[in-house]
Design an enzyme around this catalytic site. Structure first.
Site, PDB file in Angstrom:
ATOM      1  N   ASP A  60       0.866  -1.185   0.000  1.00 33.96           N
ATOM      2  CA  ASP A  60       0.000   0.000   0.000  1.00 33.96           C
ATOM      3  C   ASP A  60       0.904   1.236   0.000  1.00 33.96           C
ATOM      4  O   ASP A  60       2.121   1.114   0.087  1.00 33.96           O
ATOM      5  CB  ASP A  60      -0.963  -0.029   1.195  1.00 33.96           C
ATOM      6  CG  ASP A  60      -0.243   0.039   2.529  1.00 33.96           C
ATOM      7  OD1 ASP A  60       1.000   0.216   2.561  1.00 33.96           O
ATOM      8  OD2 ASP A  60      -0.922  -0.073   3.558  1.00 33.96           O
ATOM      9  N   ASP A 286      -7.988  -7.200   0.038  1.00 30.72           N
ATOM     10  CA  ASP A 286      -7.100  -7.495   1.162  1.00 30.72           C
ATOM     11  C   ASP A 286      -7.860  -7.196   2.435  1.00 30.72           C
ATOM     12  O   ASP A 286      -8.719  -6.320   2.454  1.00 30.72           O
ATOM     13  CB  ASP A 286      -5.857  -6.597   1.129  1.00 30.72           C
ATOM     14  CG  ASP A 286      -6.171  -5.178   1.580  1.00 30.72           C
ATOM     15  OD1 ASP A 286      -6.740  -4.423   0.772  1.00 30.72           O
ATOM     16  OD2 ASP A 286      -5.893  -4.834   2.738  1.00 30.72           O
ATOM     17  N   CYS A 324     -13.872 -28.501   6.283  1.00 30.11           N
ATOM     18  CA  CYS A 324     -12.597 -27.869   5.918  1.00 30.11           C
ATOM     19  C   CYS A 324     -11.509 -28.920   5.744  1.00 30.11           C
ATOM     20  O   CYS A 324     -11.410 -29.866   6.526  1.00 30.11           O
ATOM     21  CB  CYS A 324     -12.190 -26.861   6.981  1.00 30.11           C
ATOM     22  SG  CYS A 324     -10.631 -26.030   6.630  1.00 30.11           S
ATOM     23  N   CYS A 326      -8.232 -28.175   5.708  1.00 28.98           N
ATOM     24  CA  CYS A 326      -6.931 -27.644   6.140  1.00 28.98           C
ATOM     25  C   CYS A 326      -6.278 -28.600   7.140  1.00 28.98           C
ATOM     26  O   CYS A 326      -6.938 -29.438   7.758  1.00 28.98           O
ATOM     27  CB  CYS A 326      -7.065 -26.238   6.716  1.00 28.98           C
ATOM     28  SG  CYS A 326      -7.423 -26.146   8.482  1.00 28.98           S
ATOM     29  N   CYS A 329      -7.855 -28.652  10.711  1.00 27.69           N
ATOM     30  CA  CYS A 329      -9.128 -29.369  10.855  1.00 27.69           C
ATOM     31  C   CYS A 329      -8.962 -30.870  10.682  1.00 27.69           C
ATOM     32  O   CYS A 329      -9.710 -31.659  11.249  1.00 27.69           O
ATOM     33  CB  CYS A 329     -10.156 -28.820   9.868  1.00 27.69           C
ATOM     34  SG  CYS A 329     -10.656 -27.145  10.287  1.00 27.69           S
ATOM     35  N   HIS A 355      -6.026 -21.958   9.769  1.00 32.09           N
ATOM     36  CA  HIS A 355      -7.393 -22.314   9.373  1.00 32.09           C
ATOM     37  C   HIS A 355      -8.114 -21.138   8.703  1.00 32.09           C
ATOM     38  O   HIS A 355      -8.723 -21.299   7.645  1.00 32.09           O
ATOM     39  CB  HIS A 355      -8.231 -22.810  10.555  1.00 32.09           C
ATOM     40  CG  HIS A 355      -9.688 -22.853  10.204  1.00 32.09           C
ATOM     41  ND1 HIS A 355     -10.245 -23.886   9.477  1.00 32.09           N
ATOM     42  CD2 HIS A 355     -10.680 -21.930  10.387  1.00 32.09           C
ATOM     43  CE1 HIS A 355     -11.518 -23.604   9.243  1.00 32.09           C
ATOM     44  NE2 HIS A 355     -11.811 -22.437   9.786  1.00 32.09           N
TER      45      HIS A 355
END
Ligand SMILES: [Zn+2]
Length: 375
Positions: A60, A286, A324, A326, A329, A355
């Protein structure tokens, strides 16, 4: 884009981000400018080399953070004088200074220096602010065009190569190493000559402002496009206005931004919002929400929000989110995650962040897939 404020997405290492499939992350110029300082990052090969991240980065302009300092800043046509939140030291950031800093940081995408109009704002104030952002956009572009070849990318490639080499060395048998190394070196050299790395530069995006006024937004969009950038951001939203108003302003601004360039909505949002905006035509977003919420024990799941600190999870053997995939999980129970959080273990922040990032990234993956199949 996950937010990596200080050259780090809080709680997770770069190899985990790669495994999660992060393609691009955001660095904050204001924070990096104050610490460790742009010159240090530049000498370390830019942000890519410094943080050993070969994938894309966006910085930014520093403007938004400087404007959030409120008491600590003074705005003029020339730029913004502000005091560091770290030690109270005085600094000055102008469109030219923000470009110099971002060229030194060497992200793939840099942002024009803009004034984020506060909410609420009077009509005359919103117009004056929008006009100044347009003048600052032109100054940003002028400075960027004159100095874009100073980006410290050559050395970052050298660092990136050596980290690649290290990984290959670990992975391969000794006999294969030298051949592999030669191949890596050769392909890097080819890349340099073919793509003309030395001649490549960052992309500077313009930012649309105009407060909550549709007409001002239209004018800001058209005049920013007239200045000419390879991508456009919608700034000045998520500043305290009602969500419905955010949606209206985004929708009406998108109409005036070219469809064939990236359109970036800054600082948004919840999983529901990012899906909504992507379907409306936003290409990039973002938000600190997934990472910040994770550190406060707030987790996004397919079944809604989970506040992991709640006693009801104390002996819950189930995964955080049954839908999920991931690593968190697949491996840990809600009971364990709740324990880590209650005991203030560092691992709680790490696992929660992994996660939440996975949840956000898979939300975007499924949006992309459904858009592709609708074509
Ligand atoms: Zn998960």
């Amino acid at each position: 884009m996950p937010v990596g404020t200080l050259g780090s997405v809080k709680g997770v290492s770069q190899d985990v981000l790669e495994d999660l499939g992060v393609q691009i992350l955001l660095g904050n110029t204001y924070h990096l400018y104050l610490r460790p300082g742009v010159d240090v990052v530049r000498r370390m090969g830019g942000l890519h080399g410094f943080m050993a991240w070969e994938r894309a980065i966006l910085t930014d302009s520093g403007g938004f953070q400087v404007f959030s300092l409120n008491e600590l800043r003074k705005v003029s046509e020339e730029g913004v004088t502000f005091r560091s939140h770290l030690d109270g030291s005085s600094h000055f950031l102008s469109p030219e200074g923000a470009m110099e800093a971002q060229i030194g940081l060497g992200a793939d995408i840099a942002m024009a220096f803009d004034e984020c109009t506060e909410y609420p704002a009077e009509a005359t104030r919103a117009r004056a602010s929008m006009e100044m952002t347009l003048r600052w956009a032109a100054r940003s572009k002028k400075y960027f065009d004159e100095h874009k070849n100073e980006v410290p990318w050559k050395s970052s490639q050298v660092l990136a190569l050596s980290s690649q080499e290290k990984r290959d060395r670990k992975r391969l048998q000794p006999s294969a190493v030298s051949r592999q190394e030669k191949q890596v070196l050769r392909s890097a050299q080819d890349d340099n000559s073919e793509k003309g790395l030395d001649g490549q530069t960052q992309a500077l995006f313009g930012i649309v402002q105009g407060g909550m006024d549709r007409e001002l937004r239209r004018e800001s969009a058209l005049r920013t496009v007239e200045i000419g950038f390879p991508g456009y951001a919608i700034g000045g939203l998520s500043v305290g206005e009602p969500r419905e108003l955010t949606r209206e302003i985004v929708e009406s601004t998108l109409e005036h931004l070219p469809k064939d360039t990236p359109r970036y909505l800054m600082g948004v949002g919840t999983p529901e919002e990012i899906a909504l905006y992507a379907r409306m035509g936003v290409d990039m977003m973002d938000c600190v929400l997934p990472t910040r919420a994770a550190r406060h024990g707030l987790l996004f799941t397919s079944e809604g929000r989970v506040s992991i600190k709640q006693a009801r999870y104390a002996e819950d053997r189930g995964p955080l989110d049954p839908a999920c995939s991931c690593g968190v999980c697949r491996r840990y129970s809600r009971a364990y995650l709740r324990h880590l959080y209650s005991a203030n273990e560092l691992l709680a922040q790490v696992l929660n962040t992994v996660h939440n990032l996975h949840f956000y990234l898979s939300t975007m993956r499924s949006v992309r897939e459904s858009m592709r199949s609708a074509l």
